[in-house]
Design a protein around this motif. Structure first.
Motif, mmCIF file in Angstrom:
data_model
loop_
_atom_site.group_PDB
_atom_site.id
_atom_site.type_symbol
_atom_site.label_atom_id
_atom_site.label_comp_id
_atom_site.label_asym_id
_atom_site.label_seq_id
_atom_site.Cartn_x
_atom_site.Cartn_y
_atom_site.Cartn_z
ATOM 1 N N SER A 21 0.874 -1.075 -0.059
ATOM 2 C CA SER A 21 0.059 -0.013 -0.164
ATOM 3 C C SER A 21 0.729 1.302 -0.044
ATOM 4 O O SER A 21 0.569 2.267 -0.840
ATOM 5 N N ALA A 22 1.639 1.336 0.972
ATOM 6 C CA ALA A 22 2.741 2.334 0.961
ATOM 7 C C ALA A 22 3.502 2.685 -0.547
ATOM 8 O O ALA A 22 3.618 3.988 -0.826
ATOM 9 N N GLY A 23 3.900 1.600 -0.981
ATOM 10 C CA GLY A 23 4.602 1.539 -2.253
ATOM 11 C C GLY A 23 3.869 2.073 -3.416
ATOM 12 O O GLY A 23 4.212 3.073 -4.104
ATOM 13 N N LEU A 24 2.633 1.801 -3.634
ATOM 14 C CA LEU A 24 1.776 2.107 -4.537
ATOM 15 C C LEU A 24 1.437 3.750 -4.333
ATOM 16 O O LEU A 24 1.545 4.518 -5.268
ATOM 17 N N ILE A 57 -0.399 3.211 -15.276
ATOM 18 C CA ILE A 57 0.138 4.279 -16.013
ATOM 19 C C ILE A 57 1.119 5.209 -14.966
ATOM 20 O O ILE A 57 1.739 5.877 -15.262
ATOM 21 N N ALA A 58 0.684 5.392 -13.727
ATOM 22 C CA ALA A 58 1.486 6.028 -12.591
ATOM 23 C C ALA A 58 2.700 5.450 -12.454
ATOM 24 O O ALA A 58 3.712 6.234 -12.371
ATOM 25 N N GLY A 59 2.728 4.064 -12.691
ATOM 26 C CA GLY A 59 4.020 3.572 -12.734
ATOM 27 C C GLY A 59 4.900 3.216 -14.147
ATOM 28 O O GLY A 59 5.613 2.260 -14.058
ATOM 29 N N ASP A 60 4.383 4.032 -15.078
ATOM 30 C CA ASP A 60 4.841 3.802 -16.391
ATOM 31 C C ASP A 60 6.333 4.429 -16.851
ATOM 32 O O ASP A 60 6.886 3.879 -17.551
ATOM 33 N N GLU A 61 6.564 5.679 -16.132
ATOM 34 C CA GLU A 61 7.838 6.175 -16.548
ATOM 35 C C GLU A 61 8.560 6.449 -15.218
ATOM 36 O O GLU A 61 7.998 6.552 -14.149
ATOM 37 N N ALA A 62 9.904 6.691 -15.489
ATOM 38 C CA ALA A 62 10.921 7.108 -14.550
ATOM 39 C C ALA A 62 10.907 8.325 -13.770
ATOM 40 O O ALA A 62 10.389 9.186 -14.578
ATOM 41 N N VAL A 67 10.413 2.572 -8.583
ATOM 42 C CA VAL A 67 9.854 2.226 -7.491
ATOM 43 C C VAL A 67 8.662 1.211 -7.541
ATOM 44 O O VAL A 67 8.410 0.215 -7.091
ATOM 45 N N PHE A 68 8.061 1.588 -8.924
ATOM 46 C CA PHE A 68 6.806 0.635 -9.045
ATOM 47 C C PHE A 68 7.102 -0.907 -9.309
ATOM 48 O O PHE A 68 6.585 -1.667 -8.782
ATOM 49 N N SER A 69 8.160 -0.869 -10.204
ATOM 50 C CA SER A 69 8.925 -2.376 -10.507
ATOM 51 C C SER A 69 9.155 -3.047 -9.150
ATOM 52 O O SER A 69 8.809 -4.426 -8.882
ATOM 53 N N GLN A 70 9.907 -2.437 -8.526
ATOM 54 C CA GLN A 70 10.423 -2.938 -7.319
ATOM 55 C C GLN A 70 9.373 -3.143 -6.169
ATOM 56 O O GLN A 70 9.279 -4.527 -5.621
ATOM 57 N N VAL A 71 8.256 -2.457 -5.924
ATOM 58 C CA VAL A 71 7.145 -2.598 -5.129
ATOM 59 C C VAL A 71 6.290 -4.055 -5.598
ATOM 60 O O VAL A 71 5.872 -4.867 -4.897
ATOM 61 N N MET A 72 5.951 -3.954 -6.984
ATOM 62 C CA MET A 72 5.092 -5.044 -7.354
ATOM 63 C C MET A 72 5.854 -6.470 -7.312
ATOM 64 O O MET A 72 5.176 -7.477 -7.097
ATOM 65 N N ASN A 73 7.088 -6.372 -7.584
ATOM 66 C CA ASN A 73 8.016 -7.918 -7.725
ATOM 67 C C ASN A 73 7.909 -8.228 -6.036
ATOM 68 O O ASN A 73 7.639 -9.350 -5.842
ATOM 69 N N MET A 74 8.371 -7.354 -5.224
ATOM 70 C CA MET A 74 8.234 -7.920 -3.839
ATOM 71 C C MET A 74 6.770 -8.316 -3.373
ATOM 72 O O MET A 74 6.531 -9.334 -2.565
ATOM 73 N N MET A 114 0.749 -9.202 -11.084
ATOM 74 C CA MET A 114 1.505 -8.317 -10.162
ATOM 75 C C MET A 114 3.029 -8.164 -11.081
ATOM 76 O O MET A 114 3.428 -7.139 -10.983
ATOM 77 N N THR A 115 3.371 -9.291 -11.320
ATOM 78 C CA THR A 115 4.710 -9.242 -12.057
ATOM 79 C C THR A 115 4.589 -8.798 -13.453
ATOM 80 O O THR A 115 5.866 -8.047 -14.053
ATOM 81 N N LEU A 116 3.519 -8.872 -13.984
ATOM 82 C CA LEU A 116 3.232 -8.422 -15.341
ATOM 83 C C LEU A 116 3.244 -6.877 -15.291
ATOM 84 O O LEU A 116 3.866 -6.053 -15.828
ATOM 85 N N LEU A 117 2.368 -6.336 -14.211
ATOM 86 C CA LEU A 117 2.259 -4.932 -13.869
ATOM 87 C C LEU A 117 3.662 -4.222 -13.720
ATOM 88 O O LEU A 117 3.770 -3.233 -14.080
ATOM 89 N N GLY A 118 4.400 -4.879 -12.921
ATOM 90 C CA GLY A 118 5.705 -4.504 -12.494
ATOM 91 C C GLY A 118 6.672 -4.296 -13.396
ATOM 92 O O GLY A 118 7.485 -3.200 -13.662
ATOM 93 N N ASN A 119 6.683 -5.105 -14.507
ATOM 94 C CA ASN A 119 7.690 -5.320 -15.474
ATOM 95 C C ASN A 119 7.556 -4.991 -16.894
ATOM 96 O O ASN A 119 8.455 -4.921 -17.599
ATOM 97 N N PHE A 120 6.368 -4.764 -17.127
ATOM 98 C CA PHE A 120 5.878 -4.562 -18.583
ATOM 99 C C PHE A 120 5.133 -3.169 -18.670
ATOM 100 O O PHE A 120 4.152 -2.876 -19.143
ATOM 101 N N GLN A 121 5.402 -2.232 -17.708
ATOM 102 C CA GLN A 121 4.889 -0.982 -17.887
ATOM 103 C C GLN A 121 4.711 -0.258 -19.282
ATOM 104 O O GLN A 121 3.588 0.109 -19.648
#
Length: 207
Positions: A21-24, A57-62, A67-74, A114-121
């Motif tokens: 929650s905090a990460g998102l 979309i919020a986690g689509d660009e640096a 942060v988004f990739s790390q949060v979703m993978n964990m 979650m892994t798809l969302l985190g790694n294929f933005q």
């Protein structure tokens, strides 16, 4: 067993819920600060470079994407561990094993999403598939009708409900202990699931 004594496993669902929650929300605020998305409290989506505040979309660009990739993978890893432990916990208790298996499959699909969302933005189609595996069907209905701001709000609401649901497993795990027992001799070997099921049988569930 002392009814007031709680297992350390109860903290696993809580860590998953709070961390994710905090990460998102950190990703959301970074994207809003960089003018990549509209705030969730915007009245309507106005024309311009910004987008509706969908999670992917919020986690689509640096820098938000990092942060988004790390949060979703964990989060995917922790959710999978919780799903497996819950499956093992219910295995000796449920009358219909297919319900337990179905629950495990559903949570595994959510973790994979979650892994798809985190790694294929950058790939919107792949991110859509990941979001669908994370149970956002009502959100896609509104998206198809072009009601993007309401769809984004519903998406965030569903995600928070999903995370809160995982947090309730802390109550289920509070009196359970899971152990892995290794044996050198084949005749003394117990399977992973059998060992964890037997080790969890000491639960007293006292309030």
């Amino acid at each position: 067993m002392d009814g007031k004594k709680c297992s350390v496993w109860m903290f696993l669902p809580l860590v998953f819920t709070l961390f994710t929650s905090a990460g998102l929300w950190i990703v959301y605020f970074i994207a809003v600060e960089d003018d990549k998305i509209f705030p969730l409290n915007s009245e309507e989506r106005k024309p311009g470079a910004k987008h509706a505040p969908y999670i992917s979309i919020a986690g689509d660009e640096a820098p938000a994407s990092c942060v988004f990739s790390q949060v979703m993978n964990m989060a995917a890893f922790l959710a999978l561990v919780v799903a497996v432990l819950r499956f093992i916990q219910l295995k000796p208790k449920v009358l219909n094993p297919w319900l337990n298996i179905s629950g495990l499959v559903a949570l595994c699909l959510a973790s994979f999403g979650m892994t798809l969302l985190g790694n294929f933005q950058p790939s919107f189609n792949v991110a859509d598939e990941g979001a669908f595996l994370d149970c956002f069907s009502p959100d896609f209905i509104l998206m198809g009708q072009g009601i993007h701001m309401y769809a984004a709000r519903i998406q965030w609401g569903l995600v928070m409900c999903f995370l809160s649901y995982f947090g309730t497993f802390a109550v289920e795990f509070r009196h359970y202990r899971y152990e892995i027992v290794c044996s050198e001799y084949q005749e003394n070997f117990l399977s992973f699931s059998e060992t964890l099921s037997e080790a969890s049988e000491y639960q007293t569930d006292q309030v």
